[in-house]
Scaffold this active site. Structure first.
Site, short mmCIF file in Angstrom:
data_model
loop_
_atom_site.label_atom_id
_atom_site.label_comp_id
_atom_site.label_asym_id
_atom_site.label_seq_id
_atom_site.Cartn_x
_atom_site.Cartn_y
_atom_site.Cartn_z
CB CYS A 27 60.22 -7.45 59.02
SG CYS A 27 59.43 -7.14 60.64
CG HIS B 280 63.71 -3.95 59.82
ND1 HIS B 280 63.07 -4.09 58.61
CD2 HIS B 280 62.76 -4.12 60.77
CE1 HIS B 280 61.79 -4.33 58.82
NE2 HIS B 280 61.57 -4.36 60.11
#
Length: 497
Positions: free
Chosen positions: A333, A420
């Protein structure tokens, strides 16, 4: 049975989250339909529900302890700090504003109503709701606008137990002082105490517990012993400072995770702990990367600001040198965004055009709309289920040679993804680690049959065992069903009652 309970704490990281999860797990094992709740959470570890709402990661874990799917009602207000002064406000799973502490005050009345309505919906759907407070109820400068501690307890008439962390020292003073600083109406809801993280013989505490009872008129419902390994899915990066550094072993695969100032969703790394032979360290300096086989740059709530810190510390140069030498690097991310060639950010940092580390053929543009999703894909021939939480949209340059990696890409020894939770997928995780080991030239083979889901379930069961074995569960059930004892004495500062 029907009812609810609020678990408060003398400080942040006193153990509210794990006690709440433990009570939820214990009740669920008794066949009780139970749900967790935290009215207001300040955390950079978040999760995406099945319907695309963002909530605190701790509440998702507590829902797992209950054996149910998490929902936005379990954490109706989430604050995500982007700096020391400003936070993003997420209400019922959607970001609505970015404010400082004074601006946030204008939202309080509305958010209190939202929180109470969410709790009412949960109480209508479940037999029991175990609520978790935030920080300490004795933050008297914030009491007027409180929606997470005694403000919630008053609005919903909840009995309250206060958790104190004895490992910090001063637990009796902090338990007594927490009650003494509250007004009479709040004190009437404080039923008693739990002491957390005790090392030694509980008998040694008996004189102090007797004195605490004499001073407050309140029971201590249990003394929870210190238990290693209960950091799973914690919500506060403060917990990283208390996690002991593991020594690197000769035949282990050594992982260094960059401890960014605004690190977010560092729970992505938890799955590595389920693998024998993996040693993980959180690091703050370039020198600490030298003997790592894999460097992970995790998520960040402040990508551009944290990228500046990465450069200032020399970590950026060290990572670039690693990549040039063919040594593995993974960006997740915000970390993936840092590895790109360029970042254009008029949303989060408002710094406009910024050069990335240039290790992946990608560009990043921040958008006002936050991406919240639960994607499913394939990598290394295995199914991967994950979740996404980001404003930065990454575009891979298809004209530059690279290989797909989940939703991102791989160039040489550098991998990047916005997903994630990908490492929680066992077959994918082990295939990825085997590739990392081969790239790093390490003689490491993942052990077969490892299940992160079973690893997490065992941790949750350990929390349930703590409650069952070390807490007066009969008294807890009585509080849930009947509220706090009547006629609890009023404590005046200075000790007078």
């Amino acid at each position: 049975m029907k009812g609810a309970l609020l678990v408060a704490g003398t400080t942040s990281d006193a153990g509210k989250s794990v006690v709440t999860a433990g009570i939820c797990r214990w009740l669920a094992r008794q066949g009780v339909r139970v749900a967790p709740f935290k009215a207001q959470n300040m955390s950079l570890n978040s999760f995406v529900t099945a319907d695309g709402a963002e909530i605190g990661r701790a509440q998702a874990t507590q829902a797992a302890a209950c054996g149910i799917e998490p929902t936005a009602d379990m954490n109706p207000v989430l604050l995500k700090p982007g700096s020391d002064r400003r936070s993003q406000v997420v209400v019922l799973g959607r970001a609505i504003a970015d404010v400082d502490a004074m601006e946030y005050g204008a939202f309080k009345a509305r958010l209190r109503a939202v929180a109470v309505e969410s709790l009412e919906r949960l109480r209508a759907e479940y037999d029991v709701v175990i609520c978790e407070g935030a920080g300490s109820p004795a933050e008297i400068n914030l009491r007027a606008g409180d929606i997470a501690n005694m403000g919630l307890a008053q609005a919903a008439r909840l009995p309250v137990i206060v958790v104190g962390d004895i490992d910090r020292g001063g637990v009796f003073a902090s338990l007594y002082g927490t009650v003494a600083l509250l007004d009479a109406a709040d004190q009437a809801l404080i039923a008693g105490f739990l002491i957390n993280k005790f090392r030694g013989a509980p008998e040694l505490l008996a004189p102090g517990l007797d004195m605490l009872h004499g001073l407050t008129g309140r029971e201590t419902y249990g003394v929870l012993p210190w238990l290693d390994g209960l950091w799973l899915d914690v919500e506060d990066s403060l917990a990283l400072d208390n996690r002991p550094a593991q020594p690197y072993r000769p035949h282990s695969l050594r992982v260094a995770v960059v401890r960014l100032p605004r690190i977010s969703n560092f729970t992505d790394i938890d799955a590595l702990a389920s693998e024998p032979g993996i040693v993980v360290r959180f690091v703050r300096s370039a020198a600490e990367l030298e003997d790592a086989d894999l460097v992970i740059i995790p998520g960040s709530r402040a990508t551009v600001s944290d990228l500046g810190w990465v450069r200032e510390t020399g970590i950026a140069q060290a990572v670039q040198e690693r990549a040039a030498a063919g040594r593995p690097v993974l960006g997740i991310c915000g970390g993936y965004q840092m590895l790109a060639r360029t970042i254009h950010d008029d949303i989060e940092s408002r710094k406009g055009h910024i050069d990335g580390l240039g290790l992946l053929p990608a560009t990043v543009r921040f958008t006002a709309e936050k991406t919240l999703a639960r994607p499913v894909g394939t990598a290394y021939g295995h199914r991967v289920a994950a979740y996404e939480i980001h404003h930065g949209v990454v575009t891979v340059d298809t004209a530059t040679p690279s290989r797909p990696f989940l939703d991102g890409c791989r160039s040489g020894s550098v991998w990047g993804t916005t997903w994630h939770g990908a490492l929680e997928n066992d077959a994918f995780r082990q295939a990825f680690l085997a590739d990392v080991a081969a790239t790093a030239g390490r003689p490491f083979t993942p052990a077969p049959g490892i299940s992160f889901a079973e690893f997490r379930a065992a941790r949750l069961d350990a929390l349930g065992d703590l409650i069952e074995q070390h807490v007066d569960t009969g008294a807890i059930l009585d509080l849930i069903e009947n509220g706090p004892p009547r006629d609890l004495p009023l404590i005046h500062p200075g000790g007078a009652r």
